[in-house]
Design a protein around this motif. Structure first.
Motif, PDB file in Angstrom:
ATOM      1  N   ARG A  86      14.634  22.653  42.870  1.00  0.00           N
ATOM      2  CA  ARG A  86      15.505  21.491  43.073  1.00  0.00           C
ATOM      3  C   ARG A  86      14.683  20.261  43.437  1.00  0.00           C
ATOM      4  O   ARG A  86      15.186  19.150  43.385  1.00  0.00           O
ATOM      5  CB  ARG A  86      16.517  21.771  44.181  1.00  0.00           C
ATOM      6  N   ASP A  87      13.434  20.452  43.833  1.00  0.00           N
ATOM      7  CA  ASP A  87      12.578  19.338  44.251  1.00  0.00           C
ATOM      8  C   ASP A  87      11.214  19.479  43.576  1.00  0.00           C
ATOM      9  O   ASP A  87      10.310  20.129  44.096  1.00  0.00           O
ATOM     10  CB  ASP A  87      12.439  19.341  45.772  1.00  0.00           C
ATOM     11  N   LEU A  88      11.070  18.870  42.406  1.00  0.00           N
ATOM     12  CA  LEU A  88       9.851  19.020  41.625  1.00  0.00           C
ATOM     13  C   LEU A  88       8.646  18.404  42.317  1.00  0.00           C
ATOM     14  O   LEU A  88       7.544  18.953  42.266  1.00  0.00           O
ATOM     15  CB  LEU A  88      10.038  18.422  40.236  1.00  0.00           C
ATOM     16  N   VAL A  89       8.826  17.296  42.984  1.00  0.00           N
ATOM     17  CA  VAL A  89       7.711  16.657  43.686  1.00  0.00           C
ATOM     18  C   VAL A  89       7.165  17.584  44.769  1.00  0.00           C
ATOM     19  O   VAL A  89       5.957  17.788  44.889  1.00  0.00           O
ATOM     20  CB  VAL A  89       8.142  15.294  44.281  1.00  0.00           C
ATOM     21  N   ARG A  90       8.052  18.178  45.525  1.00  0.00           N
ATOM     22  CA  ARG A  90       7.617  19.124  46.558  1.00  0.00           C
ATOM     23  C   ARG A  90       6.915  20.323  45.933  1.00  0.00           C
ATOM     24  O   ARG A  90       5.907  20.801  46.424  1.00  0.00           O
ATOM     25  CB  ARG A  90       8.795  19.597  47.395  1.00  0.00           C
ATOM     26  N   ARG A  91       7.459  20.816  44.814  1.00  0.00           N
ATOM     27  CA  ARG A  91       6.853  21.968  44.143  1.00  0.00           C
ATOM     28  C   ARG A  91       5.444  21.628  43.661  1.00  0.00           C
ATOM     29  O   ARG A  91       4.528  22.430  43.774  1.00  0.00           O
ATOM     30  CB  ARG A  91       7.727  22.429  42.984  1.00  0.00           C
ATOM     31  N   VAL A  92       5.252  20.423  43.128  1.00  0.00           N
ATOM     32  CA  VAL A  92       3.914  20.004  42.702  1.00  0.00           C
ATOM     33  C   VAL A  92       2.960  20.025  43.897  1.00  0.00           C
ATOM     34  O   VAL A  92       1.848  20.546  43.808  1.00  0.00           O
ATOM     35  CB  VAL A  92       3.931  18.594  42.068  1.00  0.00           C
ATOM     36  N   TYR A  93       3.409  19.484  45.000  1.00  0.00           N
ATOM     37  CA  TYR A  93       2.583  19.482  46.205  1.00  0.00           C
ATOM     38  C   TYR A  93       2.203  20.911  46.610  1.00  0.00           C
ATOM     39  O   TYR A  93       1.039  21.200  46.893  1.00  0.00           O
ATOM     40  CB  TYR A  93       3.329  18.789  47.352  1.00  0.00           C
ATOM     41  N   GLN A  94       3.165  21.799  46.607  1.00  0.00           N
ATOM     42  CA  GLN A  94       2.898  23.187  46.991  1.00  0.00           C
ATOM     43  C   GLN A  94       1.913  23.854  46.029  1.00  0.00           C
ATOM     44  O   GLN A  94       1.012  24.580  46.463  1.00  0.00           O
ATOM     45  CB  GLN A  94       4.212  23.983  47.036  1.00  0.00           C
ATOM     46  N   HIS A  95       2.051  23.599  44.762  1.00  0.00           N
ATOM     47  CA  HIS A  95       1.132  24.188  43.783  1.00  0.00           C
ATOM     48  C   HIS A  95      -0.272  23.620  43.937  1.00  0.00           C
ATOM     49  O   HIS A  95      -1.251  24.368  43.918  1.00  0.00           O
ATOM     50  CB  HIS A  95       1.631  23.940  42.362  1.00  0.00           C
ATOM     51  N   ARG A  96      -0.369  22.307  44.077  1.00  0.00           N
ATOM     52  CA  ARG A  96      -1.683  21.665  44.156  1.00  0.00           C
ATOM     53  C   ARG A  96      -2.451  22.032  45.424  1.00  0.00           C
ATOM     54  O   ARG A  96      -3.667  22.116  45.401  1.00  0.00           O
ATOM     55  CB  ARG A  96      -1.533  20.148  44.082  1.00  0.00           C
ATOM     56  N   THR A  97      -1.735  22.212  46.509  1.00  0.00           N
ATOM     57  CA  THR A  97      -2.414  22.511  47.778  1.00  0.00           C
ATOM     58  C   THR A  97      -2.414  24.005  48.106  1.00  0.00           C
ATOM     59  O   THR A  97      -2.962  24.397  49.136  1.00  0.00           O
ATOM     60  CB  THR A  97      -1.745  21.757  48.941  1.00  0.00           C
ATOM     61  N   LYS A  98      -1.796  24.794  47.239  1.00  0.00           N
ATOM     62  CA  LYS A  98      -1.659  26.237  47.480  1.00  0.00           C
ATOM     63  C   LYS A  98      -1.032  26.493  48.846  1.00  0.00           C
ATOM     64  O   LYS A  98      -1.432  27.370  49.595  1.00  0.00           O
ATOM     65  CB  LYS A  98      -3.002  26.942  47.334  1.00  0.00           C
TER      66      LYS A  98
END
Length: 105
Positions: free
Chosen positions: A21-33
């Motif tokens: 539901r929150d792509l920006v947050r998901r990107v952050y989580q993926h990029r920072t593991k």
């Protein structure tokens, strides 16, 4: 609002498919593991495709449909809108590079 998304690991082109539901947050989580799981285990951190849906049922149906696809079909789907496999990070953040949800890159 639900977003179905495809990620890739640059060197192996290993792909991951998800829904959020929150792509920006998901990107952050993926990029920072930031969260343990698939993305941190396989280094899948480049967003290469996403599609918005107004309701969760449609998004879940689409995600399940794409999960059944052969790899070459997924590649065609990505290349329809992203022929160079560009990381779409900048397209979902504002011009200052600060993520919309308040997370720093």
């Amino acid at each position: 609002n639900q977003i179905v998304n495809i990620w890739e690991e640059r060197e192996s082109r290993f792909q991951g498919l998800g829904i959020t539901r929150d792509l920006v947050r998901r990107v952050y989580q993926h990029r920072t593991k930031a969260t343990p799981g698939f993305a941190s285990r396989y280094g899948v951190s480049h967003l290469v495709w996403f599609e918005n849906f107004d309701d969760p049922t449609s998004a879940i149906t689409r995600e399940k449909e794409i999960k059944k696809w052969r790899r070459d079909w997924k590649i065609s789907l990505i290349e329809e809108t992203n022929p160079h496999w560009t990381d779409l990070y900048n397209s979902i953040t504002n011009s200052t590079g600060v993520m919309d949800s308040g997370f720093a890159p």
